[in-house]
Design a protein around this motif. Sequence first.
Motif, short mmCIF file in Angstrom:
data_model
loop_
_atom_site.label_atom_id
_atom_site.label_comp_id
_atom_site.label_asym_id
_atom_site.label_seq_id
_atom_site.Cartn_x
_atom_site.Cartn_y
_atom_site.Cartn_z
N LEU A 101 -2.43 2.80 6.09
CA LEU A 101 -1.03 3.19 5.95
C LEU A 101 -0.65 4.26 6.97
O LEU A 101 0.47 4.26 7.50
CB LEU A 101 -0.76 3.71 4.53
N ALA A 102 -1.59 5.16 7.28
CA ALA A 102 -1.31 6.25 8.20
C ALA A 102 -1.50 5.86 9.67
O ALA A 102 -0.79 6.34 10.55
CB ALA A 102 -2.19 7.45 7.87
N VAL A 103 -2.48 4.98 9.93
CA VAL A 103 -2.87 4.71 11.32
C VAL A 103 -2.26 3.42 11.87
O VAL A 103 -1.76 3.40 13.00
CB VAL A 103 -4.41 4.66 11.45
N VAL A 104 -2.31 2.36 11.08
CA VAL A 104 -1.85 1.06 11.59
C VAL A 104 -0.42 1.09 12.13
O VAL A 104 -0.16 0.54 13.21
CB VAL A 104 -2.00 -0.03 10.50
N PRO A 105 0.54 1.73 11.44
CA PRO A 105 1.91 1.74 11.97
C PRO A 105 2.03 2.32 13.37
O PRO A 105 2.95 1.97 14.12
CB PRO A 105 2.66 2.61 10.95
N GLN A 106 1.09 3.21 13.75
CA GLN A 106 1.14 3.81 15.07
C GLN A 106 0.88 2.78 16.17
O GLN A 106 1.22 3.01 17.34
CB GLN A 106 0.09 4.93 15.17
N PHE A 107 0.25 1.67 15.81
CA PHE A 107 -0.11 0.65 16.80
C PHE A 107 0.77 -0.59 16.72
O PHE A 107 0.53 -1.57 17.42
CB PHE A 107 -1.58 0.25 16.62
N ALA A 155 0.82 -1.21 0.00
CA ALA A 155 0.00 0.00 0.00
C ALA A 155 0.85 1.26 0.00
O ALA A 155 0.36 2.35 -0.32
CB ALA A 155 -0.93 0.00 1.21
N ALA A 156 2.13 1.13 0.35
CA ALA A 156 3.02 2.31 0.34
C ALA A 156 3.14 2.89 -1.05
O ALA A 156 3.41 4.08 -1.22
CB ALA A 156 4.40 1.92 0.87
N VAL A 157 2.92 2.07 -2.09
CA VAL A 157 3.01 2.55 -3.46
C VAL A 157 1.98 3.65 -3.71
O VAL A 157 2.23 4.62 -4.42
CB VAL A 157 2.79 1.38 -4.45
N LEU A 158 0.80 3.52 -3.10
CA LEU A 158 -0.25 4.50 -3.29
C LEU A 158 0.16 5.86 -2.72
O LEU A 158 -0.22 6.90 -3.25
CB LEU A 158 -1.55 4.02 -2.62
N GLU A 159 0.90 5.83 -1.64
CA GLU A 159 1.32 7.09 -1.02
C GLU A 159 2.49 7.71 -1.78
O GLU A 159 2.57 8.93 -1.94
CB GLU A 159 1.73 6.86 0.44
N GLN A 160 3.40 6.88 -2.28
CA GLN A 160 4.59 7.38 -2.93
C GLN A 160 4.39 7.74 -4.39
O GLN A 160 5.12 8.54 -4.95
CB GLN A 160 5.72 6.35 -2.80
N ALA A 182 1.93 9.39 -6.93
CA ALA A 182 0.73 10.21 -7.11
C ALA A 182 -0.07 9.73 -8.32
O ALA A 182 -1.31 9.78 -8.32
CB ALA A 182 1.12 11.67 -7.29
N GLU A 183 0.61 9.20 -9.35
CA GLU A 183 -0.08 8.76 -10.56
C GLU A 183 -0.91 7.52 -10.29
O GLU A 183 -2.06 7.41 -10.73
CB GLU A 183 0.94 8.48 -11.67
N VAL A 184 -0.34 6.54 -9.55
CA VAL A 184 -1.09 5.33 -9.21
C VAL A 184 -2.29 5.70 -8.36
O VAL A 184 -3.41 5.22 -8.59
CB VAL A 184 -0.19 4.33 -8.46
N PHE A 185 -2.07 6.55 -7.35
CA PHE A 185 -3.17 6.97 -6.49
C PHE A 185 -4.27 7.65 -7.31
O PHE A 185 -5.46 7.42 -7.10
CB PHE A 185 -2.65 7.94 -5.42
N ARG A 186 -3.86 8.47 -8.26
CA ARG A 186 -4.83 9.20 -9.08
C ARG A 186 -5.71 8.25 -9.88
O ARG A 186 -6.94 8.40 -9.93
CB ARG A 186 -4.08 10.15 -10.02
N TRP A 187 -5.10 7.23 -10.50
CA TRP A 187 -5.88 6.32 -11.34
C TRP A 187 -6.75 5.36 -10.54
O TRP A 187 -7.85 5.01 -10.96
CB TRP A 187 -4.95 5.57 -12.29
N VAL A 188 -6.27 4.92 -9.38
CA VAL A 188 -7.10 4.09 -8.52
C VAL A 188 -8.30 4.91 -8.03
O VAL A 188 -9.43 4.41 -7.95
CB VAL A 188 -6.30 3.56 -7.32
N LYS A 189 -8.04 6.18 -7.71
CA LYS A 189 -9.10 7.06 -7.26
C LYS A 189 -10.14 7.26 -8.36
O LYS A 189 -11.36 7.23 -8.12
CB LYS A 189 -8.49 8.41 -6.86
N ILE A 190 -9.68 7.46 -9.59
CA ILE A 190 -10.58 7.65 -10.73
C ILE A 190 -11.40 6.37 -10.97
O ILE A 190 -12.60 6.43 -11.25
CB ILE A 190 -9.80 8.04 -11.99
#
Length: 212
Positions: A135-141, A61-66, A68-76
Amino acid sequence: MTLLSLLAFAGLCLLLSLTPGPDTFLVLRIALNRASAGVAAAAGSASAAIVWAGLVGVGLAAVLEQSAEVFRWVKIAGGIYLVYLGVSSFLKARRAARAGIKEGAQAPLPYSRLAGFGAGALSTLLNPKVGLFYLAVVPQFIPRGGNTLATAMVLGAVEAVIAFAYLAVVAVLAYKAMKWLRRPKVNSTLERASSGIIAALGVGVLASGAAS
């Protein structure tokens, strides 16, 4: 991971579940005509959430954060799917109204349990915000030196159980409410409204993805 940390995470998941989102409206729409299909959609959404947790656990899932293009197309892709669900539901409601369903008659069942499960799962899988949440929350725990994948899966299971319980209640209540509101005009208005909300959410996601 301590019990206190687990309870804190569960509380966060509960608050997020109570915030209406695409999955809530999707389950509501499906459950209007068949409670079991709505519950199946809730189960599909919860199952897909566990898949996202697994992706985070192995670092995919880190790929989605790093990227922007992958995140954009998955979002679309997710936005297109929501628009499809909203438009198709609207058309089904129009066809049902034109068929002249008599008051008190059984409304059509546009979703089977399998179709409901698939719709719920695909909606969540195509929602990158779910992956980014993990990705943002789970690592905190995750404790230092702990098993990242195992911990992520445990937390994912907790979130999935809470989300399923909430969405299942939404599905059952929606169906019971429709038993009291089975008049054709009221039924058609509710179905078109929920379909319109889903489509509007999809358009918003598409606009956001195109602008990013």
